[in-house]
Write an enzyme that holds these catalytic residues in place. Structure first.
Site, PDB file in Angstrom:
ATOM      1  N   SER A 122       0.829  -1.209   0.000  1.00  0.00           N
ATOM      2  CA  SER A 122       0.000   0.000   0.000  1.00  0.00           C
ATOM      3  C   SER A 122       0.858   1.253   0.000  1.00  0.00           C
ATOM      4  CB  SER A 122      -0.858   0.055   1.257  1.00  0.00           C
ATOM      5  OG  SER A 122      -1.591  -1.104   1.430  1.00  0.00           O
ATOM      6  N   HIS A 143      -1.193  -2.704  -7.123  1.00  0.00           N
ATOM      7  CA  HIS A 143      -1.883  -2.363  -5.876  1.00  0.00           C
ATOM      8  C   HIS A 143      -3.384  -2.539  -6.062  1.00  0.00           C
ATOM      9  CE1 HIS A 143      -2.890   1.018  -2.785  1.00  0.00           C
ATOM     10  NE2 HIS A 143      -2.983  -0.177  -2.240  1.00  0.00           N
ATOM     11  N   GLU A 155      -3.860  -0.033  -9.023  1.00  0.00           N
ATOM     12  CA  GLU A 155      -2.844   1.010  -9.227  1.00  0.00           C
ATOM     13  C   GLU A 155      -1.533   0.333  -9.623  1.00  0.00           C
ATOM     14  OE1 GLU A 155      -2.051   3.233  -5.517  1.00  0.00           O
ATOM     15  OE2 GLU A 155      -2.182   5.027  -6.759  1.00  0.00           O
ATOM     16  N   ASN A 193      -3.156   6.078  -1.422  1.00  0.00           N
ATOM     17  CA  ASN A 193      -3.000   6.191   0.028  1.00  0.00           C
ATOM     18  C   ASN A 193      -2.441   7.531   0.469  1.00  0.00           C
ATOM     19  OD1 ASN A 193      -4.151   3.865   1.123  1.00  0.00           O
ATOM     20  ND2 ASN A 193      -2.513   2.676   0.181  1.00  0.00           N
TER      21      ASN A 193
HETATM   22  N1  NAD Z   1      -6.349  -4.486   3.606  1.00  0.00           N
HETATM   23  C1  NAD Z   1      -6.419  -3.606   2.614  1.00  0.00           C
HETATM   24  O1  NAD Z   1      -7.432  -2.900   2.469  1.00  0.00           O
HETATM   25  C2  NAD Z   1      -5.277  -3.459   1.632  1.00  0.00           C
HETATM   26  C3  NAD Z   1      -5.506  -2.785   0.417  1.00  0.00           C
HETATM   27  C4  NAD Z   1      -4.474  -2.692  -0.529  1.00  0.00           C
HETATM   28  C5  NAD Z   1      -3.216  -3.222  -0.231  1.00  0.00           C
HETATM   29  N2  NAD Z   1      -3.005  -3.857   0.967  1.00  0.00           N
HETATM   30  C6  NAD Z   1      -1.664  -4.424   1.201  1.00  0.00           C
HETATM   31  O2  NAD Z   1      -1.734  -5.815   0.938  1.00  0.00           O
HETATM   32  C7  NAD Z   1      -0.803  -6.519   1.776  1.00  0.00           C
HETATM   33  C8  NAD Z   1      -1.548  -7.556   2.585  1.00  0.00           C
HETATM   34  O3  NAD Z   1      -2.532  -6.915   3.373  1.00  0.00           O
HETATM   35  P1  NAD Z   1      -3.777  -7.721   3.984  1.00  0.00           P
HETATM   36  O4  NAD Z   1      -4.795  -6.699   4.352  1.00  0.00           O
HETATM   37  O5  NAD Z   1      -4.123  -8.853   3.102  1.00  0.00           O
HETATM   38  O6  NAD Z   1      -3.111  -8.274   5.328  1.00  0.00           O
HETATM   39  P2  NAD Z   1      -3.568  -9.548   6.191  1.00  0.00           P
HETATM   40  O7  NAD Z   1      -2.997  -9.324   7.540  1.00  0.00           O
HETATM   41  O8  NAD Z   1      -5.019  -9.815   6.038  1.00  0.00           O
HETATM   42  O9  NAD Z   1      -2.803 -10.763   5.453  1.00  0.00           O
HETATM   43  C9  NAD Z   1      -1.407 -10.862   5.381  1.00  0.00           C
HETATM   44  C10 NAD Z   1      -1.060 -12.339   5.302  1.00  0.00           C
HETATM   45  O10 NAD Z   1       0.315 -12.470   4.973  1.00  0.00           O
HETATM   46  C11 NAD Z   1       0.788 -13.591   5.666  1.00  0.00           C
HETATM   47  N3  NAD Z   1       2.245 -13.568   5.695  1.00  0.00           N
HETATM   48  C12 NAD Z   1       3.082 -12.923   6.532  1.00  0.00           C
HETATM   49  N4  NAD Z   1       4.365 -13.173   6.186  1.00  0.00           N
HETATM   50  C13 NAD Z   1       4.328 -13.995   5.105  1.00  0.00           C
HETATM   51  C14 NAD Z   1       5.310 -14.610   4.297  1.00  0.00           C
HETATM   52  N5  NAD Z   1       6.606 -14.432   4.536  1.00  0.00           N
HETATM   53  N6  NAD Z   1       4.898 -15.395   3.277  1.00  0.00           N
HETATM   54  C15 NAD Z   1       3.578 -15.576   3.018  1.00  0.00           C
HETATM   55  N7  NAD Z   1       2.605 -15.016   3.765  1.00  0.00           N
HETATM   56  C16 NAD Z   1       2.973 -14.229   4.797  1.00  0.00           C
HETATM   57  C17 NAD Z   1       0.116 -13.509   7.020  1.00  0.00           C
HETATM   58  O11 NAD Z   1       0.171 -14.768   7.690  1.00  0.00           O
HETATM   59  C18 NAD Z   1      -1.295 -13.094   6.620  1.00  0.00           C
HETATM   60  O12 NAD Z   1      -2.129 -14.208   6.381  1.00  0.00           O
HETATM   61  C19 NAD Z   1      -0.116  -5.444   2.612  1.00  0.00           C
HETATM   62  O13 NAD Z   1       1.071  -5.063   1.975  1.00  0.00           O
HETATM   63  C20 NAD Z   1      -1.138  -4.306   2.621  1.00  0.00           C
HETATM   64  O14 NAD Z   1      -0.544  -3.055   2.847  1.00  0.00           O
HETATM   65  C21 NAD Z   1      -4.005  -4.007   1.892  1.00  0.00           C
END
Ligand code: NAD
Length: 285
Positions: A122, A143, A155, A193
């Site tokens: 993000s 993104h 994005e 963001n």
């Molecule tokens: N939540 C949102 O609205 C959103 C929107 C756009 C982008 N993002 C980005 O997407 C990414 C994930 O966010 P999310 O909301 O899915 O988080 P989340 O916490 O729901 O999921 C993250 C997952 O990654 C896993 N993980 C951690 N280390 C790992 C590794 N080494 N290998 C494989 N899996 C691993 C965790 O166990 C967890 O299941 C982040 O970079 C976040 O900034 C999130």
């Protein structure tokens, strides 16, 4: 450089909110998908979320194939080596630079030389993530927005060394997943963001300072500015920990106008992360 039509297998790192959504849309578009998380319970939870999302979409007539057919293209794993055959991998692990750099160094070592490695970060620097690999020209930001199966926008974020053909591929690949794209340079928070996080934090501050009730802040922004969700409900939807991580990165990079709201920090410290824990600014069943 290949075209999206040449892609057979898509790797996804992380089976959380974003990872399972990305796996689902890639499988829906006809790709074979391998989705990896660190613990099998996280993989299983991601697969269950995909099952229920596909069922909901099928009930609405929003997918052309049977849920089981789409689901049959997705394999879950805890072993990153199972992504060795992926033509493109999208990383959606936690928003921590050290974790992403480790993942990218490992992916770089096992993926084909011409595979594209994308990150769903993000706010973190694509260029810094790419620096953990020997192929920074083949690393790009993809993104996705939350929830991935519903939101149409992606994005495309261009790192310092991202090859122009890889940028073109990123747009075309997102298009093949049924998404529309826009492009951002690799600057903190990209377009979305950078603009969204101060808006959310200001909503939280307005609530904390008693400007209006929680519901009136969200209602005022919904009705007053024609957005589908106000800042507090959107924060719960994204996950307060994710909002705090993003806000802290922007604060470090861009200075005090991006300081996270005190109440956001306190709620995350209390473990009230929004919808995903059942409690945030609102309560959830
Ligand atoms: N939540 C949102 O609205 C959103 C929107 C756009 C982008 N993002 C980005 O997407 C990414 C994930 O966010 P999310 O909301 O899915 O988080 P989340 O916490 O729901 O999921 C993250 C997952 O990654 C896993 N993980 C951690 N280390 C790992 C590794 N080494 N290998 C494989 N899996 C691993 C965790 O166990 C967890 O299941 C982040 O970079 C976040 O900034 C999130």
């Amino acid at each position: 450089m290949y075209e999206p039509a040449d892609v057979e297998t898509v790797g996804v790192v992380g089976a959380g909110t974003m990872g399972h959504g990305i796996a689902q849309v890639a499988a829906t578009a006809g790709y074979d998908v391998t989705m990896r998380d660190i613990e099998s319970e996280y993989v299983d939870r991601g697969l269950e979320e995909i099952d229920s999302s596909l069922e909901r979409l099928a009930a609405k007539g929003a997918i052309d194939e049977e849920p089981a057919t789409i689901r049959g293209r997705i394999a879950g794993t805890t072993d990153l080596a199972d992504l060795a055959d992926a033509d493109v991998t999208v990383e959606a692990a936690v928003e921590e630079m050290a974790v992403k750099r480790d993942v990218f160094a490992d992916l770089d070592a096992l993926a084909d030389d011409d595979a594209v490695l994308a990150t769903n970060t993000s706010t973190l620097s694509i260029t810094e993530i790419a620096g953990a690999t020997d192929r920074p020209d083949r690393v790009v930001g993809l993104h996705f927005m939350n929830p991935v199966p519903v939101m149409e926008g992606v994005e495309v974020v261009v790192g310092e060394h991202t090859d122009g053909a890889v940028v073109e591929f990123a747009h075309a690949f997102a298009d093949a997943l049924g998404k529309e794209t826009w492009e951002s340079d690799d600057k903190p928070g990209f377009v979305t963001n950078r603009v969204l996080m101060p808006w959310i934090n200001e909503g939280i501050r307005a609530y904390d300072e008693g400007v209006a009730t929680r519901d009136d802040i969200d209602r005022g922004m919904r009705l007053g500015t024609n957005v589908p969700m106000g800042p507090l409900e959107l924060a719960d939807h994204i996950g307060l920990d994710v909002v705090l991580d993003a806000s802290e990165t922007l604060h470090e990079e861009l200075g005090d106008r991006y300081k996270p709201a005190y109440l956001l920090t306190r709620k995350v410290a209390a473990g009230d992360l929004g919808k995903k824990t059942g409690e945030g600014f609102y309560g959830y069943e």
